[in-house]
Scaffold this active site. Structure first.
Site, mmCIF file in Angstrom:
data_model
loop_
_atom_site.group_PDB
_atom_site.id
_atom_site.type_symbol
_atom_site.label_atom_id
_atom_site.label_comp_id
_atom_site.label_asym_id
_atom_site.label_seq_id
_atom_site.Cartn_x
_atom_site.Cartn_y
_atom_site.Cartn_z
ATOM 1 N N GLY A 171 0.814 -1.207 0.000
ATOM 2 C CA GLY A 171 0.000 0.000 0.000
ATOM 3 C C GLY A 171 0.850 1.261 0.000
ATOM 4 O O GLY A 171 2.007 1.253 -0.434
ATOM 5 N N GLY A 176 1.933 2.530 5.336
ATOM 6 C CA GLY A 176 3.073 1.674 5.644
ATOM 7 C C GLY A 176 3.775 2.096 6.917
ATOM 8 O O GLY A 176 4.219 1.255 7.713
ATOM 9 N N GLU A 193 5.613 -3.381 0.889
ATOM 10 C CA GLU A 193 5.637 -3.108 -0.548
ATOM 11 C C GLU A 193 4.930 -1.776 -0.760
ATOM 12 O O GLU A 193 3.704 -1.697 -0.735
ATOM 13 C CB GLU A 193 4.921 -4.227 -1.320
ATOM 14 C CG GLU A 193 5.542 -5.602 -1.153
ATOM 15 C CD GLU A 193 6.790 -5.803 -1.996
ATOM 16 O OE1 GLU A 193 7.297 -4.809 -2.557
ATOM 17 O OE2 GLU A 193 7.249 -6.945 -2.105
ATOM 18 N N CYS A 227 1.741 0.517 -8.847
ATOM 19 C CA CYS A 227 2.858 1.061 -8.076
ATOM 20 C C CYS A 227 4.146 1.170 -8.881
ATOM 21 O O CYS A 227 5.024 1.957 -8.530
ATOM 22 C CB CYS A 227 3.093 0.229 -6.824
ATOM 23 S SG CYS A 227 3.423 -1.520 -7.141
#
Length: 445
Positions: A171, A176, A193, A227
């Site tokens: 996310g 995070g 990630e 991402c």
């Protein structure tokens, strides 16, 4: 302890495959409802992206599980040394929304292969996808070892208050940090990630048509809500004009009617639509001119792939990861300038270079730092299971995919097996010490 056996691991991986194959139509319907995702995009981004790694894990899991012999030093003679992977225990996987099936269930494959019990929390931002995952996991996977919990941020917060042996989060950097803080309070290791602003450099040797097709494809796929999508372009001034003309040409080929058609996806929700609209509607003198695209419909959550030229570094589109179909461009003199531009920013999740120049490619790889680097293409490294996938610095911690993911969810336990025979029990190591023993110990070590 049943999750430790190779039989259980294989049985669950086989059940995982059946789960996805049997539920393919439900997955397509869910991704269309949440993201307006086309059938073929869903097939690649949500279905193949988990079935292929699952098949690879099924084929390789026995080999991954085997102890690895290593050479012990002469100081340990006689002995044998090995590294034995063992399950971490109970792991928590917090998925995200942009490719909900892949980001949530992909790590589950690796956690199962490593022999763990798994708690799964899908993102509430894509409720249809979350609902189908709950139904699938509950129906197909071992309920004694694998569970899934739906809900909003309060559910995630409640889970983070529990003790886990590992937390795997996909996310934003902001969330995070919260996950990392919660994990730190319990000394729980994490894999994060995250993302970042992934640069894409176009030098004066690049095949411009190939480069443009691949870059525009990335901004078309899932509306650029990926991402590892290119976040900005650095193009050599010597080829900038030709590059822009090529963008207009390829854009017209992609969208003969002037903008994307029915199969094009949508921004996930109004909050993200408004965030992107603020970037799109910033004053042209700062944001840059619209080269192609620019069409939008807020109520439909539609924003066409849009390329800007003449963007200033202080523009809104350069202040955070775009996570959408917008793409600013900057003109540079040479690769040194490009590298200086990139390294002045936080380390990205991916870095791209289009070039035929071997020296330039080596320089780019050696002088930039990113989670992964790709030459002459974008995003496809995500689908290569032989490579670790993950960030560095603020773009992430740890890695996943294939054997690298198996290691993430394993404790690589070192084992040293020495002889217990008195013949090899050297007295020099034991007290009382004297000068002779000290001399031998110093020489020996």
């Amino acid at each position: 302890g049943k999750t430790r056996s190779v039989a259980w691991r294989k049985q669950q991986l086989q059940a995982f495959l059946r789960m996805i194959e049997d539920s393919a139509e439900d997955i397509r319907a869910a991704t269309y409802k949440d993201m307006h995702r086309s059938s073929i995009e869903c097939e690649l981004a949500d279905i193949k992206s988990v079935t292929i790694p699952c098949k690879e894990a099924l084929h390789a899991v026995e080999q991954w599980m085997k102890p690895m012999s290593v050479s012990a030093s002469y100081r340990q003679m006689p002995s044998s040394a090995s590294i034995r992977p063992e399950p971490l225990g109970v792991v928590l996987i917090l998925g995200t929304w942009n490719v909900a099936l892949s980001s949530t269930l992909g790590p589950v494959i690796e956690a199962i292969a490593a022999g763990n019990c798994v708690v799964i929390k899908p993102s509430e931002i894509t409720p249809a996808c979350a609902d189908v995952m709950v139904k699938m996991v509950t129906k197909y996977l071992d309920p004694e070892a694998i569970s899934i919990v739906a809900g909003g941020p309060e559910v995630a917060q409640s889970l983070l208050e529990e003790q886990f042996d590992h937390i795997f989060f996909t996310g934003s950097e902001r969330i995070g940090r919260l996950v990392y803080e919660a994990a730190a309070r319990k000394l729980t290791p994490v894999t994060l990630e995250l993302g970042g602003k992934s640069p894409c450099v176009i030098d004066d040797t690049a095949n411009l048509e190939v480069a443009v097709r691949r870059i525009l494809w990335a901004k078309d796929t899932n509306c650029g809500q990926i991402c590892v999508a290119p976040d900005y372009i650095l193009v050599f001034k010597s080829v900038a004009k030709e590059f822009y003309e090529t963008i207009k040409k390829i854009y017209a080929e992609f969208y003969p009617e002037g903008k994307p058609g029915e199969r094009y996806g949508r921004i996930v929700n109004m909050r993200n639509t408004d965030r992107l609209m603020e970037m799109l509607e910033e004053d042209e003198s700062i944001r840059g001119k619209v080269l192609v695209g620019g069409e939008s419909d807020r109520e439909d959550r539609f924003i066409a792939p849009t390329v800007f030229t003449g963007t200033l570094p202080e523009a809104k589109v350069m202040q955070e990861e775009i996570f959408g179909p917008l793409l600013p461009t900057f003109e540079i003199n040479d690769l040194d300038e490009a590298i200086s531009f990139i390294t002045a920013k936080p380390k990205p999740l991916a870095a791209y270079l289009f070039s035929k120049n071997a020296k330039a490619i080596d320089q780019y790889i050696n002088e930039t730092t990113s989670g992964n680097t790709m030459i002459n293409d974008v995003m496809w490294h995500y689908f290569e299971g032989a490579l670790p996938f993950g960030g560095v610095g603020s773009s992430g911690i740890g890695c996943a995919h294939g054997y690298h993911g198996f290691k993430t969810f394993s404790h690589m336990k070192g084992i040293l097996h020495k002889s217990g025979r008195p013949l090899f029990d050297a007295s020099i190591r034991y007290p009382p010490m004297d000068e002779n023993k000290e001399w031998y110990l110093k020489k020996f070590f």
